[in-house]
Design a protein around this motif. Structure first.
Motif, PDB file in Angstrom:
ATOM      1  N   VAL A   5       0.736  -1.140   0.423  1.00  0.00           N
ATOM      2  CA  VAL A   5       0.274   0.087  -0.443  1.00  0.00           C
ATOM      3  C   VAL A   5       0.662   1.419  -0.014  1.00  0.00           C
ATOM      4  N   LYS A  11       1.453   5.988   6.516  1.00  0.00           N
ATOM      5  CA  LYS A  11       0.240   6.170   5.779  1.00  0.00           C
ATOM      6  C   LYS A  11      -0.760   6.849   6.477  1.00  0.00           C
ATOM      7  N   LEU A  32      -7.802   2.433   6.673  1.00  0.00           N
ATOM      8  CA  LEU A  32      -7.827   2.298   5.440  1.00  0.00           C
ATOM      9  C   LEU A  32      -8.532   1.295   4.492  1.00  0.00           C
ATOM     10  N   ASP A  34      -9.363  -0.133   1.716  1.00  0.00           N
ATOM     11  CA  ASP A  34      -8.019  -0.550   0.443  1.00  0.00           C
ATOM     12  C   ASP A  34      -9.623  -1.004  -0.197  1.00  0.00           C
ATOM     13  N   GLY A  37      -8.378  -0.331  -3.833  1.00  0.00           N
ATOM     14  CA  GLY A  37      -7.036  -0.417  -4.130  1.00  0.00           C
ATOM     15  C   GLY A  37      -5.986  -1.308  -4.945  1.00  0.00           C
ATOM     16  N   THR A  39      -5.019  -3.646  -2.315  1.00  0.00           N
ATOM     17  CA  THR A  39      -5.121  -4.711  -2.009  1.00  0.00           C
ATOM     18  C   THR A  39      -6.804  -5.946  -1.885  1.00  0.00           C
TER      19      THR A  39
END
Length: 57
Positions: A5, A11, A32, A34, A37, A39
């Protein structure tokens, strides 16, 4: 933070949920999202007391 990530392993986390309140303790869970994203997951990065910020006394 998984390195896939963010290669630094760090982050900034702003998304969080308040888990409850007992006296002056208000634990939070920081995460987060994700899911769209790399992952495809929601990554939990911290569970504990509210973190210090600019509004903390």
């Amino acid at each position: 933070m998984p390195e896939d990530v963010d290669p630094s392993g760090r982050k900034e986390m702003q998304a969080h949920l308040k888990l409850g309140s007992k006296g002056s303790t208000s634990p939070r869970i920081y995460f987060l999202d994700d899911t769209q994203g790399i992952t495809g997951r929601v990554i939990v990065v911290y569970i504990g007391p509210h973190l210090t910020n600019t509004k903390t006394n």
